[in-house]
Every structure is written in structure tokens, then in C-alpha cells.
Design an enzyme around this catalytic site. Structure first.
Site, PDB file in Angstrom:
ATOM      1  N   PRO A  23       0.840  -1.204   0.000  1.00 28.76           N
ATOM      2  CA  PRO A  23       0.000   0.000   0.000  1.00 28.76           C
ATOM      3  C   PRO A  23       0.876   1.255   0.000  1.00 28.76           C
ATOM      4  O   PRO A  23       1.793   1.374   0.818  1.00 28.76           O
ATOM      5  CB  PRO A  23      -0.790  -0.112   1.300  1.00 28.76           C
ATOM      6  CG  PRO A  23      -0.638  -1.536   1.736  1.00 28.76           C
ATOM      7  CD  PRO A  23       0.677  -1.988   1.227  1.00 28.76           C
ATOM      8  N   CYS A  25       0.084   5.429  -0.340  1.00 26.58           N
ATOM      9  CA  CYS A  25      -0.939   6.457  -0.484  1.00 26.58           C
ATOM     10  C   CYS A  25      -0.662   7.362  -1.680  1.00 26.58           C
ATOM     11  O   CYS A  25       0.476   7.765  -1.923  1.00 26.58           O
ATOM     12  CB  CYS A  25      -1.029   7.293   0.783  1.00 26.58           C
ATOM     13  SG  CYS A  25      -1.742   6.396   2.177  1.00 26.58           S
ATOM     14  N   GLN A 104      -5.915  -2.271   1.951  1.00 27.45           N
ATOM     15  CA  GLN A 104      -5.501  -2.016   3.326  1.00 27.45           C
ATOM     16  C   GLN A 104      -6.531  -1.112   3.991  1.00 27.45           C
ATOM     17  O   GLN A 104      -6.781   0.009   3.520  1.00 27.45           O
ATOM     18  CB  GLN A 104      -4.123  -1.357   3.373  1.00 27.45           C
ATOM     19  CG  GLN A 104      -3.593  -1.170   4.788  1.00 27.45           C
ATOM     20  CD  GLN A 104      -2.275  -0.418   4.810  1.00 27.45           C
ATOM     21  OE1 GLN A 104      -2.244   0.783   4.541  1.00 27.45           O
ATOM     22  NE2 GLN A 104      -1.192  -1.118   5.113  1.00 27.45           N
ATOM     23  N   TYR A 186      -0.198   4.911  13.014  1.00 29.50           N
ATOM     24  CA  TYR A 186      -1.619   5.210  12.886  1.00 29.50           C
ATOM     25  C   TYR A 186      -2.367   4.533  14.044  1.00 29.50           C
ATOM     26  O   TYR A 186      -1.754   3.943  14.922  1.00 29.50           O
ATOM     27  CB  TYR A 186      -2.112   4.812  11.504  1.00 29.50           C
ATOM     28  CG  TYR A 186      -1.396   5.598  10.416  1.00 29.50           C
ATOM     29  CD1 TYR A 186      -1.474   6.993  10.382  1.00 29.50           C
ATOM     30  CD2 TYR A 186      -0.608   4.964   9.468  1.00 29.50           C
ATOM     31  CE1 TYR A 186      -0.789   7.730   9.419  1.00 29.50           C
ATOM     32  CE2 TYR A 186       0.077   5.695   8.497  1.00 29.50           C
ATOM     33  CZ  TYR A 186      -0.011   7.070   8.476  1.00 29.50           C
ATOM     34  OH  TYR A 186       0.664   7.800   7.542  1.00 29.50           O
ATOM     35  N   ARG A 234      -0.667  -5.464   8.854  1.00 26.69           N
ATOM     36  CA  ARG A 234       0.615  -4.757   8.690  1.00 26.69           C
ATOM     37  C   ARG A 234       1.031  -4.175  10.028  1.00 26.69           C
ATOM     38  O   ARG A 234       0.237  -3.564  10.735  1.00 26.69           O
ATOM     39  CB  ARG A 234       0.521  -3.633   7.658  1.00 26.69           C
ATOM     40  CG  ARG A 234       1.920  -3.066   7.338  1.00 26.69           C
ATOM     41  CD  ARG A 234       1.951  -2.148   6.150  1.00 26.69           C
ATOM     42  NE  ARG A 234       3.156  -2.411   5.348  1.00 26.69           N
ATOM     43  CZ  ARG A 234       3.607  -1.616   4.386  1.00 26.69           C
ATOM     44  NH1 ARG A 234       2.965  -0.512   4.080  1.00 26.69           N
ATOM     45  NH2 ARG A 234       4.686  -1.929   3.712  1.00 26.69           N
ATOM     46  N   LEU A 312      13.262  -0.962   0.904  1.00 24.69           N
ATOM     47  CA  LEU A 312      14.411  -0.793   0.008  1.00 24.69           C
ATOM     48  C   LEU A 312      14.836  -2.119  -0.631  1.00 24.69           C
ATOM     49  O   LEU A 312      16.024  -2.434  -0.703  1.00 24.69           O
ATOM     50  CB  LEU A 312      15.572  -0.128   0.742  1.00 24.69           C
ATOM     51  CG  LEU A 312      15.341   1.337   1.136  1.00 24.69           C
ATOM     52  CD1 LEU A 312      16.583   1.928   1.773  1.00 24.69           C
ATOM     53  CD2 LEU A 312      14.928   2.169  -0.071  1.00 24.69           C
TER      54      LEU A 312
END
Length: 365
Positions: A23, A25, A104, A186, A234, A312
């Protein structure tokens, strides 16, 4: 066969390869009006191109379970049926390309009501289209953020219900995978970490209390999400506080993640999407290739829960080695898929794997 291009079975769903899109944004939905929160042509092109490019699983970006659960006013949402109809266009196209579609579901908590990153990402006032954020405790994320309103127990129950209703809509929209967003500072991650959760009731204090909200969300979603379809979670495996001897704050740790993964597995979670950070703004994070992979490996080895690694991972050989070495069951390719929607096709050529190519592009093989 290349490990990166071996199919992966989760319950009744077979993902054609291990190149998965995490995911990310886009901050590109309408902020207000009847189409607020619904995906646009931008979202269709964005996700469709990665499916055409051969990604086995595409996880749609953090999607708010309520208007106040969005990170920004331009975030996607899935709190009404109009949004469901708009998502169907995306899931239908992905299915036609042989790509599994996931979404998600998230609530931004105290990090809600911010502007898009390319406009600075700062907190928005109500006059500028923002709203009052909510959180487990009245603790601002950083000096430039507002103090959130502490959720009451009744409000916590409402958010749990919103996650379940969002999962119902995700099913109606055609998604095959739901991922609960418990990472990056979050709302769910805020409850998990003692750095952001200072409650003294049943949702704060002990490990069992701080994980209570997350497990209630998992149970509520699992109850409405079909038994034959997989559920992901997640997590930020660490706040990167205890790893930093110069920061005296107590945070969520890798040990906590392994312990919690066992609970998630028992509650019906099929795979842990392992990231890190996002809850402590001044944490020192040693960013580099594979820097988050060891956290995923620990969960896979010690908790016996399948994992996807992220962070990465940019080269086909690098992704292949993570799988061959048993560090993860799949890899989530983020920034590189933004740069190259056809990463999976390129990797298949390099590694000798097979990936579906649309017949319209047959001459490119």
C-alpha cells in the site's frame, strides 16, 4: 524455477508470484462531495499498470474506514456504497490480468487531518478542510501536530465496527485480500506502543491491554471476512526507540512483535506484512537495503506466521535471495514499482521466471 515466481497459496487464493505491491498512499481522491474517498482515474491507471506489469498481488493504499480515519482529505475511503462501486472497476481489471487484489483498511488516529506530502504534509485546521484527530491518549504526534481527542471505550467499539463494515464493503467491491493497517504510527499502532498509549483502562498499560484493540479489530473483520479468503495485518515491528540508547522512551519492540504475531495467528491472521517505524518522529532509523527484513525473518522463524518483507528491496536478485534464504514468504516492492510498473516482467527475464504478459503485449516477449 525462480523462487520469486513461484505461486503462493493463502487459503483458497493462489497468488501467481511473490512480487507484491505494498500500500502506498496517492492522496488523489476527491476530498469532499458525493465522490469523496472514491478512487479516480488516477487510481485505476496506477493499479492497472502494475497488474499489466505482472505484479502477483496489488494491495490498494491505506483506505479510511471512516471520514475521520483518513490521513488526509484526499485519501481513499470505503465507508459508503458509492465508493464500493468505484473500487469494482479496479478489482475487475486486476482479476482480468491474473493479479490478486487486496486493500488495506486503516484509521489514521492522531496522524489524521494532514495535507498531501507535496504540499508540506502539515496538520490541517477545520477551516482548511481538516478535522479533530482521535487517539488512544491526548498525546500529539509531534510539536506541529494537534493534541488528539482521547477515544472513549464506546468510541473504540465504534471504530471496531467501522473496520468490520469496511471489510464487508471490500468483499462487495471484489477484493480477495484484506489487510488491517496496524503500522506506521496510525491508530492501531498508537494503541500498541507504550510511547503513544498512556491509558489506564482495559486498553492501556500491559501488553495484553495495549493489544486488545488490535485483536478486537482482527476478530471483527475475521467474523465478516469469508473463511476462504486471507487476512493480512501490517505492523511496525519496532518504533526504533529501544534500539537507540540515546532515547530513554519505551516503545514497541521486535520482541513484542514476535509475541503479538503468535496472537494474530491464533485469531485468524494469515500473513504479517512487516514494516517498521512511523510512531516516534525523532527515532533514528538505520535505513538501507533489507533493513527491515530481519524483523520479518524473526516472525517467520519464531512465531511460525508467514510474512512479507518490505523496505528498500529494489533488485530482482536481492528479492530472490530473501526468499531463498527463508527470510520471508513474499516481497513487497514499493518505490521500485513506482519507478517501474513492469518490475515483475523485468525480474522474470533476469531470473528465468514466468510471468503473465497480456496478449496485446505479446510482441514484447
Amino acid at each position: 524455477m525462480s523462487a520469486l515466481f513461484e505461486p503462493y497459496v493463502l487459503r483458497s487464493v493462489t497468488v501467481p508470484n511473490r512480487v507484491w505491491m505494498p500500500p502506498m498512499c496517492q492522496y488523489s481522491a476527491a476530498p469532499t462531495g458525493p465522490d469523496a474517498g472514491a478512487p479516480t482515474d488516477w487510481h485505476f491507471a496506477h493499479y492497472a499498470s502494475r497488474a499489466v506489469g505482472g505484479a502477483g498481488l496489488v494491495l490498494v493504499e491505506a483506505t479510511g474506514v471512516s471520514p475521520e480515519g483518513r490521513i488526509s482529505p484526499a485519501d481513499l475511503g470505503i465507508w459508503n456504497d458509492r465508493q464500493v462501486e468505484a473500487f469494482r472497476r479496479i478489482t475487475s481489471f486486476l482479476a482480468d490480468q491474473g493479479t490478486v487484489s487486496g486493500i488495506q483498511l486503516g484509521h489514521a488516529g492522531r496522524k489524521a487531518s494532514t495535507d498531501a506530502p507535496w504540499r508540506g504534509g502539515g496538520a490541517l485546521s477545520e477551516a482548511d478542510g481538516g478535522w479533530q484527530p482521535l487517539g488512544p491518549s491526548p498525546l500529539a504526534f509531534d510539536e506541529g501536530s494537534p493534541v488528539p481527542t482521547e477515544l472513549t471505550v464506546d468510541q473504540i467499539k465504534d471504530v471496531v465496527r467501522q473496520f468490520a463494515e469496511a471489510a464487508r464493503r471490500a468483499l462487495a467491491a471484489g477484493f480477495q485480500v484484506v489487510e488491517i493497517h496496524g503500522a506506521h504510527g496510525y491508530l492501531i499502532g498508537e494503541f500498541l506502543s507504550p510511547d503513544s498509549n498512556h491509558r489506564t483502562d482495559a486498553y492501556g498499560g500491559s501488553f495484553e491491554n495495549r493489544t486488545r484493540f488490535a485483536l478486537e479489530v482482527v476478530d471483527a473483520v475475521r467474523e465478516v471476512w469469508p473463511e476462504e479468503l486471507p487476512l493480512f495485518f501490517r505492523i511496525s515491528a519496532t518504533d526504533w526507540l529501544t534500539e537507540n540508547a540515546d532515547d530513554p522512551r519505551e516503545g514497541w519492540t521486535g520482541d513484542d512483535t514476535v509475541r503479538f504475531a503468535t496472537d494474530l495467528k491464533a485469531h485468524g491472521v494469515d500473513l504479517l506484512d512487516v514494516s517498521t517505524g512511523g510512531n516516534a518522529p525523532r527515532a533514528q532509523i538505520p535505513v538501507g537495503p533489507n533493513y527491515q527484513v530481519p524483523f520479518a525473518e524473526r516472525v517467520r522463524t519464531e512465531a511460525g506466521l508467514p510474512v512479507a518483507a518490505v523496505g528498500l528491496i529494489t533488485e530482482p536478485v536481492q528479492a530472490e535471495k530473501i526468499l531463498v534464504d527463508g527470510q520471508a514468504d513474499a516481497v513487497l516492492i514499493g518505490r521500485e514499482l513506482l519507478r517501474d510498473p513492469y518490475f515483475a516482467r523485468d525480474a522474470a527475464r533476469e531470473l528465468g521466471g514466468d510471468v503473465r504478459v497480456p496478449p496485446q503485449y505479446g510482441r514484447s516477449v
